[in-house]
Design an enzyme around this catalytic site. Sequence first.
Site, PDB file in Angstrom:
ATOM      1  N   ARG A  26      18.079  41.547  13.689  1.00  0.00           N
ATOM      2  CA  ARG A  26      19.010  42.618  13.306  1.00  0.00           C
ATOM      3  C   ARG A  26      19.481  43.343  14.544  1.00  0.00           C
ATOM      4  O   ARG A  26      18.888  43.218  15.610  1.00  0.00           O
ATOM      5  CB  ARG A  26      18.256  43.676  12.491  1.00  0.00           C
ATOM      6  N   ASP A  29      15.043  41.860  18.108  1.00  0.00           N
ATOM      7  CA  ASP A  29      15.115  41.656  16.659  1.00  0.00           C
ATOM      8  C   ASP A  29      16.285  40.726  16.368  1.00  0.00           C
ATOM      9  O   ASP A  29      17.145  40.507  17.215  1.00  0.00           O
ATOM     10  CB  ASP A  29      15.333  42.993  15.930  1.00  0.00           C
ATOM     11  N   TYR A  80       2.954  35.304   0.694  1.00  0.00           N
ATOM     12  CA  TYR A  80       2.763  36.185   1.846  1.00  0.00           C
ATOM     13  C   TYR A  80       1.281  36.193   2.258  1.00  0.00           C
ATOM     14  O   TYR A  80       0.943  36.016   3.437  1.00  0.00           O
ATOM     15  CB  TYR A  80       3.219  37.587   1.443  1.00  0.00           C
ATOM     16  N   GLY A 108      12.269  46.974  12.663  1.00  0.00           N
ATOM     17  CA  GLY A 108      11.657  47.134  11.346  1.00  0.00           C
ATOM     18  C   GLY A 108      10.836  48.404  11.210  1.00  0.00           C
ATOM     19  O   GLY A 108      10.784  49.235  12.128  1.00  0.00           O
ATOM     20  N   ASP A 136      15.921  35.494  17.875  1.00  0.00           N
ATOM     21  CA  ASP A 136      15.473  34.903  16.620  1.00  0.00           C
ATOM     22  C   ASP A 136      14.150  34.203  16.937  1.00  0.00           C
ATOM     23  O   ASP A 136      14.134  33.230  17.686  1.00  0.00           O
ATOM     24  CB  ASP A 136      16.521  33.894  16.121  1.00  0.00           C
TER      25      ASP A 136
HETATM   26  P1  NAD Z   1      10.057  44.960   8.373  1.00  0.00           P
HETATM   27  O1  NAD Z   1      10.599  43.989   7.383  1.00  0.00           O
HETATM   28  O2  NAD Z   1      10.403  46.402   8.248  1.00  0.00           O
HETATM   29  O3  NAD Z   1      10.441  44.491   9.856  1.00  0.00           O
HETATM   30  C1  NAD Z   1      10.443  43.149  10.249  1.00  0.00           C
HETATM   31  C2  NAD Z   1      11.538  42.982  11.288  1.00  0.00           C
HETATM   32  O4  NAD Z   1      11.564  41.600  11.681  1.00  0.00           O
HETATM   33  C3  NAD Z   1      12.950  43.313  10.755  1.00  0.00           C
HETATM   34  O5  NAD Z   1      13.593  44.248  11.585  1.00  0.00           O
HETATM   35  C4  NAD Z   1      13.668  41.968  10.765  1.00  0.00           C
HETATM   36  O6  NAD Z   1      15.054  42.074  11.085  1.00  0.00           O
HETATM   37  C5  NAD Z   1      12.913  41.221  11.851  1.00  0.00           C
HETATM   38  N1  NAD Z   1      13.061  39.766  11.713  1.00  0.00           N
HETATM   39  C6  NAD Z   1      13.089  39.035  10.577  1.00  0.00           C
HETATM   40  N2  NAD Z   1      13.277  37.739  10.865  1.00  0.00           N
HETATM   41  C7  NAD Z   1      13.357  37.652  12.217  1.00  0.00           C
HETATM   42  C8  NAD Z   1      13.545  36.572  13.110  1.00  0.00           C
HETATM   43  N3  NAD Z   1      13.698  35.313  12.668  1.00  0.00           N
HETATM   44  N4  NAD Z   1      13.558  36.837  14.446  1.00  0.00           N
HETATM   45  C9  NAD Z   1      13.421  38.119  14.918  1.00  0.00           C
HETATM   46  N5  NAD Z   1      13.244  39.172  14.101  1.00  0.00           N
HETATM   47  C10 NAD Z   1      13.218  38.941  12.763  1.00  0.00           C
HETATM   48  O7  NAD Z   1       8.465  44.752   8.373  1.00  0.00           O
HETATM   49  P2  NAD Z   1       7.327  45.776   8.839  1.00  0.00           P
HETATM   50  O8  NAD Z   1       6.908  46.547   7.665  1.00  0.00           O
HETATM   51  O9  NAD Z   1       7.737  46.469  10.069  1.00  0.00           O
HETATM   52  O10 NAD Z   1       6.149  44.743   9.142  1.00  0.00           O
HETATM   53  C11 NAD Z   1       5.843  44.259  10.439  1.00  0.00           C
HETATM   54  C12 NAD Z   1       4.619  43.372  10.350  1.00  0.00           C
HETATM   55  O11 NAD Z   1       3.518  44.104   9.790  1.00  0.00           O
HETATM   56  C13 NAD Z   1       4.793  42.144   9.474  1.00  0.00           C
HETATM   57  O12 NAD Z   1       4.065  41.065  10.026  1.00  0.00           O
HETATM   58  C14 NAD Z   1       4.157  42.558   8.174  1.00  0.00           C
HETATM   59  O13 NAD Z   1       3.697  41.446   7.462  1.00  0.00           O
HETATM   60  C15 NAD Z   1       3.010  43.415   8.668  1.00  0.00           C
HETATM   61  N6  NAD Z   1       2.535  44.358   7.641  1.00  0.00           N
HETATM   62  C16 NAD Z   1       3.313  45.397   7.224  1.00  0.00           C
HETATM   63  C17 NAD Z   1       2.826  46.278   6.258  1.00  0.00           C
HETATM   64  C18 NAD Z   1       3.643  47.457   5.776  1.00  0.00           C
HETATM   65  O14 NAD Z   1       3.206  48.189   4.891  1.00  0.00           O
HETATM   66  N7  NAD Z   1       4.798  47.710   6.347  1.00  0.00           N
HETATM   67  C19 NAD Z   1       1.552  46.076   5.708  1.00  0.00           C
HETATM   68  C20 NAD Z   1       0.804  44.989   6.131  1.00  0.00           C
HETATM   69  C21 NAD Z   1       1.288  44.141   7.120  1.00  0.00           C
END
Ligand code: NAD
Length: 317
Positions: A38, A36, A144, A13, A54
């Site tokens: 993915r 991941d 969320y 991600g 997963d």
């Molecule tokens: P993202 O959606 O880009 O990445 C999340 C990853 O988790 C994806 O690659 C997805 O394939 C994987 N995933 C989903 N379901 C899964 C499962 N069941 N098993 C294994 N992997 C799985 O999200 P991100 O932006 O990288 O965010 C990461 C964390 O940071 C999250 O907890 C998010 O809430 C938190 N966060 C992000 C932001 C932001 O701006 N990006 C801001 C605040 C908090």
Amino acid sequence: MTKEKILVIGASGQIGVELTMALREIYGNNNVVASDLREENPLLKGSGPYVSIDVMNKEMLHVQVIRQGITQIYLLAAILSATGEKNPGLAWHLNMQGLLNVLDIAREENIHKVYWPSSIAVFGPTSPKQNCPQQTIIEPTTVYGISKYAGEFWCNYYHMKYGVDVRSIRYPGLISYKSAPGGGTTDYAIEIFHDALEEKRYVSFLEENTYLPMMYMPDAIRATIELMEAPKERISVRTSYNVAGLSFSPKEIAAEIKKHIPDFEIIYQPDYRQEIAGSWPRSIDDAVARRDWGWKHEYDLAAITEDMLKNLPSVMK
Ligand code: NAD
């Protein structure tokens, strides 16, 4: 010092890719296992081990933790704010069960440290809008935000009850160019750079004066690693730390881009994400993180804009 072996869940991600790269620099490529649901992100290919996991499948996760000799877990798998509003049940299920699976395994296998991010989305319309403090009224209105707030208290609970060393940051919106954003309300601040470079025009899903707390990815990665490397006795918050970067509006970021691309134009067509953004604070007070583990952000809007416009073209090809 015990040799650490780190598992990053959600490594493909937006944050996972860059955090995995940074952890591999520090701990050595083979000591950081990316995982991941993915496929492996191309930016990580060949740089270290990858396993398909997963996080909802506790048994499979448990087996991998034992098989790989994992001592630290970074859990990044989640459904983000905008996507969560489209599928509230799934967001709740993944965001909660994924965390509980990891916390349980951490407790059973004596994992040294766990990292799990929360978000500024825990704050709701009744929280202070300016310099929102660490402890304040917290009444989130998105699924969320509800899941993140509940998650913070699960982290605190596992720390108090079972001594799990779990640490957390309430990230603001994160801006990056290496990997695509995952469906958050602050994604506009990334899309705008893509569209500015490709079309010199951006249609914003937020109104022009919507201020939100933001941070550049290198600051977010550094915050995460600084928190995780801080001595245990410095960590006074076991729910999740406020960290601040900067705050700006679509109008301000557009003006900054115009300094580099003079004929860039922005049009405003707010959608359902405006309501989400309107429920969050405009800026964050991170005095407690500064005091406890010396946090300080570096990138301002001018530096972010310059760096994004310089580096984005090479990944857009
Ligand atoms: P993202 O959606 O880009 O990445 C999340 C990853 O988790 C994806 O690659 C997805 O394939 C994987 N995933 C989903 N379901 C899964 C499962 N069941 N098993 C294994 N992997 C799985 O999200 P991100 O932006 O990288 O965010 C990461 C964390 O940071 C999250 O907890 C998010 O809430 C938190 N966060 C992000 C932001 C932001 O701006 N990006 C801001 C605040 C908090």
